[in-house]
Design a protein around this motif. Structure first.
Motif, PDB file in Angstrom:
ATOM      1  N   HIS A   9      71.765  60.270  65.046  1.00 17.50           N
ATOM      2  CA  HIS A   9      71.530  59.269  63.779  1.00 17.50           C
ATOM      3  C   HIS A   9      69.961  59.150  63.888  1.00 17.50           C
ATOM      4  O   HIS A   9      69.508  58.459  62.794  1.00 17.50           O
ATOM      5  CB  HIS A   9      72.303  57.863  63.758  1.00 17.50           C
ATOM      6  N   VAL A  10      69.350  59.875  64.954  1.00 16.47           N
ATOM      7  CA  VAL A  10      67.717  59.227  65.060  1.00 16.47           C
ATOM      8  C   VAL A  10      66.968  60.417  64.319  1.00 16.47           C
ATOM      9  O   VAL A  10      65.927  60.241  63.788  1.00 16.47           O
ATOM     10  CB  VAL A  10      67.240  59.121  66.528  1.00 16.47           C
ATOM     11  N   VAL A  11      67.300  61.865  64.589  1.00 16.11           N
ATOM     12  CA  VAL A  11      66.451  62.613  64.246  1.00 16.11           C
ATOM     13  C   VAL A  11      67.259  63.690  62.895  1.00 16.11           C
ATOM     14  O   VAL A  11      68.472  63.829  63.105  1.00 16.11           O
ATOM     15  CB  VAL A  11      66.197  63.824  65.233  1.00 16.11           C
ATOM     16  N   ARG A  12      66.480  64.614  62.163  1.00 15.13           N
ATOM     17  CA  ARG A  12      67.202  65.407  61.318  1.00 15.13           C
ATOM     18  C   ARG A  12      67.398  66.491  61.786  1.00 15.13           C
ATOM     19  O   ARG A  12      67.922  67.623  61.404  1.00 15.13           O
ATOM     20  CB  ARG A  12      66.189  65.646  60.274  1.00 15.13           C
ATOM     21  N   GLY A  13      66.792  66.966  63.158  1.00 10.66           N
ATOM     22  CA  GLY A  13      67.117  68.236  63.835  1.00 10.66           C
ATOM     23  C   GLY A  13      68.571  68.356  64.554  1.00 10.66           C
ATOM     24  O   GLY A  13      69.327  67.137  64.312  1.00 10.66           O
ATOM     25  N   GLN A  14      68.658  69.156  65.269  1.00 14.44           N
ATOM     26  CA  GLN A  14      69.934  69.248  65.856  1.00 14.44           C
ATOM     27  C   GLN A  14      69.929  68.612  67.241  1.00 14.44           C
ATOM     28  O   GLN A  14      69.068  68.629  67.865  1.00 14.44           O
ATOM     29  CB  GLN A  14      70.466  70.884  66.047  1.00 14.44           C
ATOM     30  N   VAL A  15      71.161  68.016  67.492  1.00 15.06           N
ATOM     31  CA  VAL A  15      71.335  67.423  69.074  1.00 15.06           C
ATOM     32  C   VAL A  15      72.492  67.870  69.548  1.00 15.06           C
ATOM     33  O   VAL A  15      73.607  68.038  68.890  1.00 15.06           O
ATOM     34  CB  VAL A  15      71.458  65.822  68.467  1.00 15.06           C
ATOM     35  N   TRP A  16      72.475  68.076  70.808  1.00 15.88           N
ATOM     36  CA  TRP A  16      73.481  68.591  71.588  1.00 15.88           C
ATOM     37  C   TRP A  16      73.844  67.525  72.473  1.00 15.88           C
ATOM     38  O   TRP A  16      72.726  67.276  73.403  1.00 15.88           O
ATOM     39  CB  TRP A  16      73.514  70.049  72.229  1.00 15.88           C
ATOM     40  N   LEU A  17      75.092  66.965  72.800  1.00 16.93           N
ATOM     41  CA  LEU A  17      75.381  66.070  73.896  1.00 16.93           C
ATOM     42  C   LEU A  17      76.297  66.657  74.968  1.00 16.93           C
ATOM     43  O   LEU A  17      77.111  67.741  74.675  1.00 16.93           O
ATOM     44  CB  LEU A  17      75.888  64.930  73.399  1.00 16.93           C
ATOM     45  N   PRO A  18      76.156  66.185  76.200  1.00 18.16           N
ATOM     46  CA  PRO A  18      77.158  66.771  77.190  1.00 18.16           C
ATOM     47  C   PRO A  18      78.698  66.853  76.760  1.00 18.16           C
ATOM     48  O   PRO A  18      79.293  65.783  75.932  1.00 18.16           O
ATOM     49  CB  PRO A  18      77.157  65.612  78.255  1.00 18.16           C
ATOM     50  N   GLY A  19      79.421  67.885  76.899  1.00 18.15           N
ATOM     51  CA  GLY A  19      80.742  67.898  76.456  1.00 18.15           C
ATOM     52  C   GLY A  19      80.924  68.735  74.878  1.00 18.15           C
ATOM     53  O   GLY A  19      82.081  68.924  74.699  1.00 18.15           O
ATOM     54  N   GLU A  20      79.812  68.394  74.313  1.00 21.93           N
ATOM     55  CA  GLU A  20      79.741  69.302  72.957  1.00 21.93           C
ATOM     56  C   GLU A  20      79.580  70.722  73.123  1.00 21.93           C
ATOM     57  O   GLU A  20      79.141  71.172  74.112  1.00 21.93           O
ATOM     58  CB  GLU A  20      78.647  68.654  72.088  1.00 21.93           C
TER      59      GLU A  20
END
Length: 426
Positions: A9-20
């Motif tokens: 919810h912080v950035v407009r770019g892409q985010v990957w988290l552990p498990g994703e």
């Protein structure tokens, strides 16, 4: 919702988290032999996205490590959020003033392609896929460094996001200490979103590789030494011993010349008096084609490197087979490299840079061979920052006085340790 989970919810770019999906792929560095643990990966959409991320990290006690592609990774990333800056890919050429504004995600090959249209050049190294910004932050050794010095010497301005999340444009006049630190001291002080680089005239370029069977290594080295002893600053030669697994040893000379073909051929005439080469790719070329001279891989792989600076060059290098190493490279320095430089490393007074590389199949054997060579060769004891490996630190590249100054700047511009580079200064 945790601080890390909220990144979506912080950035407009892409985010990957552990498990994703794809997290374990996106966190990987270029050198697959380096393990790179991170808490999350963010690919920023633009500089404003970077600023939003930094402000969030500062407010929530997160640490950021920045890599466009992961070259130079050391694995010192545990507990950090990995920021990819590949989308910051704007590139503008001002041919009249011989300047380029280069986004943090722009590769060396792309800059060269754009500059070639105007008869200009940046200061490219052997690989076309490394980011210009990453190279400059490490100082940068290029094909044309004998003529124009460190890549960092040609940087005229940086666009940064500082540790408070503010976007700023800095120069030697506006912020001399931070500007000095970024021109070869690494990325521990701010996130560089773009830089302004001076381009250089390149109306004529000649280059290529000559290759012989390894049995001719002594003769090739002798010719190499004769040429570099009288080489003008426009001429650069690299000597290579190569041994691919399952193949016979080979010896090569890679070269570039900022000038006409006829002039270059006269300068390297000793090479034409050697036995017939297996291959000879020398020709007039544009600066956009320089990345193909050494044929370096343009996809990630695994390996182990070690660099040294040599005070002299002799046949000690040829005393034993290079296996299990894949290659040994000797780069002729001198010229503008040895001139005064207002950068953390300063002038390169040693005449040669040595780069040892081995594949990951035999880590212990490769590291032992590299250490043994370093003990027998006339090394100066310091290394170019841009060539440091994951086992080394800034103290291997810089004098204690420079390290202390860099640490003081770090404490001033990033007291909260928001940023952690591949080679942390603290």
């Amino acid at each position: 919702m945790s601080n890390i989970q909220n990144l979506h919810h912080v950035v407009r770019g892409q985010v990957w988290l552990p498990g994703e999906a794809d997290f374990d792929t996106t966190r990987l560095p270029w050198n697959r032999a380096v393990e790179q643990p991170v808490d999350a990966v963010v690919e920023a959409a633009d500089a404003a996205d970077v600023a939003d991320l930094v402000r969030y990290a500062r407010a929530n006690g997160l640490t950021l490590t920045t890599q466009p592609n992961g070259h130079g990774a050391t694995g010192r990333t545990d507990g950090t959020v990995l920021l990819r800056t590949r989308q910051l890919d704007a590139l503008d050429i001002d041919s009249g003033n011989r300047r380029a504004r280069i986004g943090a995600g722009v590769s060396s090959g792309r800059l060269q392609q754009a500059a070639a249209a105007y008869g200009l050049t940046g200061l490219p190294g052997s690989s076309p896929v490394v980011s210009v910004t990453g190279v400059a932050l490490g100082g940068g050794l290029s094909w044309f460094g004998r003529k124009h010095g460190w890549v960092a010497d040609s940087v005229r301005a940086f666009d940064i996001v500082d540790a408070e999340g503010s976007q700023r444009h800095i120069t030697a006049d506006t912020e001399p200490d931070l500007f000095w630190a970024l021109r070869g001291g690494g990325g521990d002080f701010a996130i560089v979103t773009a830089l302004e680089l001076e381009l250089h005239p390149a109306p004529h370029v000649y280059g290529g590789r000559m290759m012989w069977a390894g049995a001719h290594a002594s003769a090739v080295l002798s010719a190499y030494q004769q040429i570099v002893a009288k080489a003008p600053d426009e001429l650069t030669l690299w000597f290579n011993l190569v041994h691919f697994p399952g193949a016979d040893p080979m010896v090569t000379v890679d070269l570039t010349h900022l000038g006409p073909e006829a002039e270059a051929r006269d300068l390297v005439a000793e090479l034409d008096r050697l036995p017939q080469p297996i291959a000879d790719t020398r020709r007039a070329m544009t600066v956009a084609e320089l990345g193909g001279i050494t044929g370096e891989p343009t996809d990630p792989s695994a390996g182990f490197s070690r660099a040294e600076l040599l005070t002299t060059l002799d046949e000690t290098l040829l005393a034993e087979p290079i296996a299990p190493l894949l290659s040994i490279q000797v780069r002729h320095l001198g010229g503008a490299f040895a001139q005064p430089s207002d950068s953390p490393h300063g002038p390169l007074t040693e005449p040669y840079a040595l780069y040892l590389f081995g594949l990951a199949q035999d880590p212990a054997g490769v590291l032992a061979k590299q250490a043994a060579l370093a003990e027998t060769l006339p090394v100066s004891g310091r290394k170019p920052f841009t060539f440091l490996n994951p086992a080394e630190t800034v103290a291997d590249a810089f004098t204690p006085e420079v390290v202390q100054r860099l640490r003081q700047i770090k404490s001033q511009v990033d007291p909260g340790q928001v940023f952690r580079s591949n080679f942390p200064i603290s």
